[in-house]
Scaffold this motif. Structure first.
Motif: not given
Length: 472
Positions: A220-235
Motif C-alpha cells: 500500500f505504498g510502503l516499499e520494503v526491501a527483500q533483504i535477508g539477515y545472514q549471520g546477524q545476531v541483533l535482528p
C-alpha cells in the motif's frame, strides 16, 4: 582423584552454612550451584580443605562449588540424600537468581542464556573451518602452495568441510531464534522457523548489500526491501522477543481448541512481517553502528586495546560479563568477516592454565598439586574454570600473573594484526581458528601467554614458599 563420600559431602554442607542456609540447589557439568540465604557465613577455608572441592566462587546470585566433571552428579545425589534441600534445574535456579540482578546483569544473563546453548555448534564449526584452513592455506607446508595444490584429490574433501563448517554461521539466525524464543518463553521450534525466514534464499543475502540492488515489496505504498539477515545476531534476538511476547498473549486469549490453528500461524506472520519491515532494518543499522564503533576504537591503538582486553578478560569471566563478547564476536565476524577479540580471549585462557601449572611446582601439598596439574591441563584444552577458580584466585598473585601474561600476549598479537574468522575452542588448539597470515605472530603470542604467567607465578610463589606463605 578423590571419591565422593558421605563425609566429604557433609563437610561441604557444613562449610556453606548448613542445610538451613540453602534455599535451593542444582548442579551443572562441573559445579554444585546453590542459592544461599547468607553467603557471608560460608567458611571458605573449610571448603578448601575438602578433598573433592576444586574451587568455589559466587557469581550472579549463585554460590558455586567446583567438584569436577563425572563427580559432581554423585556429590549432588549425596547432597540430596543428606538434606531436604529444594531440587531445581539450572534454568529454574537462574530464573530465581535473576530477581536479584540489576539491569546490566540481566542483559548479560540474557545473552549468556541465549548464546551458551548454541556454543557447541559455533565451536564445532570453528574447528572444522580451522581444518579447512590447514588444507587450503598457502605456504603452511610448502612455500607458495597449499595441501590442495599439492594433492588435488583433497579439493573435494576441503570443499565439503568448508560447506559443513559454514552452515552454522550461514544459518546463525535459526540457532539464535531457537535459543532466544525458548529463553523468552515461546515455542523454540517456531524460533527456528523465524530465524530461517530471515535467511530465506528468496531474500537477497545480507552479504550482498551494497553490491546488488534488492527487490522490493510494495505494501500500500510502503516499499520494503527483500533483504535477508545472514549471520546477524541483533535482528533475530529482538524478533524472538517479539514473537514470544505475541505468542504468550495469544495463548491467554485463544481457546485451546483453536490454538494450533491460530497461535503459531498468526504469531509467525505478524513477527516475520514486523521483522522484515521494521525490526530488521532498524537493528541492522544499530548492529552496524555498534560494529563500526568497536572497530574504530580498536583501530585507534590496537596494541593498547589488546593489552587492556587481554589483561581484563579474566575479570570479565569472574563477573560473567564475558558472555556478552560471544555476541560481539559473532556480530564482528558477520559484519566484517573477522574479529581481533576472540584470539585474545583464547590466550587469556591459556595464561590461566600456565599460572595454574606453575602453582603445581610451587605448592608442597599433594592434593593441591594434583588439582593444579589437572586444572592446567583442562585450561590448555579450553576449559578454564578449574584453573581460575580452583587455583589462581586462591593464590591471588597467580591470578595477577596470568592477567599480566594475557595482557602482554594480547597486546603483541593485536599489534601484529592477528584475527580470527570464526570462534573455535580456546587453549592450545585455538591456532586452528586463526587466519593463516597470523599464525606466526599468534604462536609467539601463545608462547608469551604460556611463559610469562608461568615464570612470574613460579618466582613469586617460590619466594613466598620460603616465607611459609605460598598462598595455595
Amino acid at each position: 582423584m578423590a571419591k565422593v563420600t558421605k563425609k566429604n559431602v557433609a563437610a561441604i554442607i557444613a562449610a556453606i552454612g548448613g542445610e538451613d542456609n540453602i534455599n535451593m540447589a542444582t548442579h551443572c557439568i562441573s559445579r554444585l550451584r546453590f542459592q544461599l540465604k547468607d553467603e557471608s557465613i560460608v567458611d571458605e577455608e573449610a571448603l578448601k580443605e575438602i578433598d573433592i572441592v576444586r574451587g568455589n566462587f559466587s557469581s550472579n546470585g549463585q554460590y558455586q562449588v567446583v567438584i569436577g566433571q563425572g563427580t559432581v552428579d554423585k556429590a549432588y545425589e549425596e547432597l540430596v540424600r543428606q538434606t531436604n534441600v529444594k531440587e531445581v534445574t539450572t534454568a529454574e535456579l537462574k530464573e530465581e537468581n535473576a530477581k536479584k540482578l540489576n539491569p546490566l546483569q540481566k542483559i548479560v544473563k540474557m545473552l549468556a542464556d541465549v548464546f551458551i546453548p548454541i556454543l557447541p555448534a559455533i565451536v564445532a564449526s570453528g574447528l572444522l573451518l580451522g581444518i579447512n584452513n590447514v588444507l587450503v592455506g598457502v605456504g603452511i607446508f610448502v612455500e607458495g602452495k597449499s595441501l590442495v595444490d599439492m594433492y588435488p584429490n583433497l579439493a573435494s574433501i576441503a570443499g565439503m568441510i568448508s560447506m559443513i563448517a559454514g552452515t552454522a554461521f550461514a544459518f546463525l539466525p535459526a540457532l539464535v531464534g531457537w535459543s532466544a524464543v525458548k529463553y523468552f518463553g515461546g515455542n523454540p521450534l517456531m524460533g527456528i522457523v523465524l530465524g530461517l525466514v530471515l535467511v530465506n534464499p528468496a531474500l537477497m543475502s545480507a552479504y550482498e548489500i551494497g553490491v546488488k540492488e534488492p527487490h522490493y515489496w510494495n505494501f500500500f505504498g510502503l516499499e520494503v526491501a527483500q533483504i535477508g539477515y545472514q549471520g546477524q545476531v541483533l535482528p533475530v534476538l529482538v524478533a524472538a522477543w517479539v514473537y514470544a511476547s505475541i505468542e504468550k498473549a495469544l495463548r491467554r486469549v485463544v481457546a485451546d481448541a483453536f490454538q494450533l490453528l491460530v497461535v503459531a500461524p498468526v504469531t509467525l506472520l505478524v513477527t516475520s512481517a514486523l521483522s522484515l519491515i521494521a525490526i530488521g532494518p532498524i537493528t541492522l543499522w544499530i548492529s552496524n553502528w555498534i560494529t563500526d564503533g568497536i572497530v574504530s576504537l580498536s583501530n585507534i591503538s590496537p596494541m593498547v586495546t589488546g593489552v587492556l582486553f587481554g589483561a581484563c578478560f579474566a575479570l570479565l569471566v569472574i563477573t560473567g560479563m564475558h558472555h556478552a563478547f560471544l555476541a560481539v564476536n559473532l556480530q564482528l565476524i558477520s559484519t566484517t568477516g573477522r574479529t581481533m577479540f576472540w584470539p585474545i580471549q583464547a590466550l587469556s585462557d591459556t595464561a590461566q592454565g600456565s599460572a595454574a601449572l606453575a602453582m603445581a611446582f610451587v605448592t608442597q601439598d599433594k592434593k593441591n598439586r594434583s588439582i593444579a596439574l589437572t586444572s592446567a591441563l583442562s585450561a590448555y584444552l579450553g576449559i578454564t574454570e578449574p584453573a581460575m577458580f580452583g587455583v589462581n584466585l586462591r593464590a591471588k598473585y597467580a591470578f595477577v600473573c596470568s592477567m599480566i601474561g594475557a595482557g602482554l600476549a594480547g597486546g603483541f598479537i593485536a599489534y601484529n594484526g592477528v584475527i580470527s574468522q570464526s570462534i573455535g575452542v580456546s587453549g592450545l588448539f585455538s591456532i586452528l581458528s586463526i587466519t593463516r597470515a597470523g599464525w606466526g605472530a599468534y604462536a609467539i603470542g601463545m608462547l608469551i601467554a604460556i611463559g610469562v604467567p608461568f615464570v612470574l607465578t613460579f618466582i613469586i610463589g617460590m619466594a613466598r614458599r620460603k616465607q611459609g606463605n605460598a598462598g595455595f
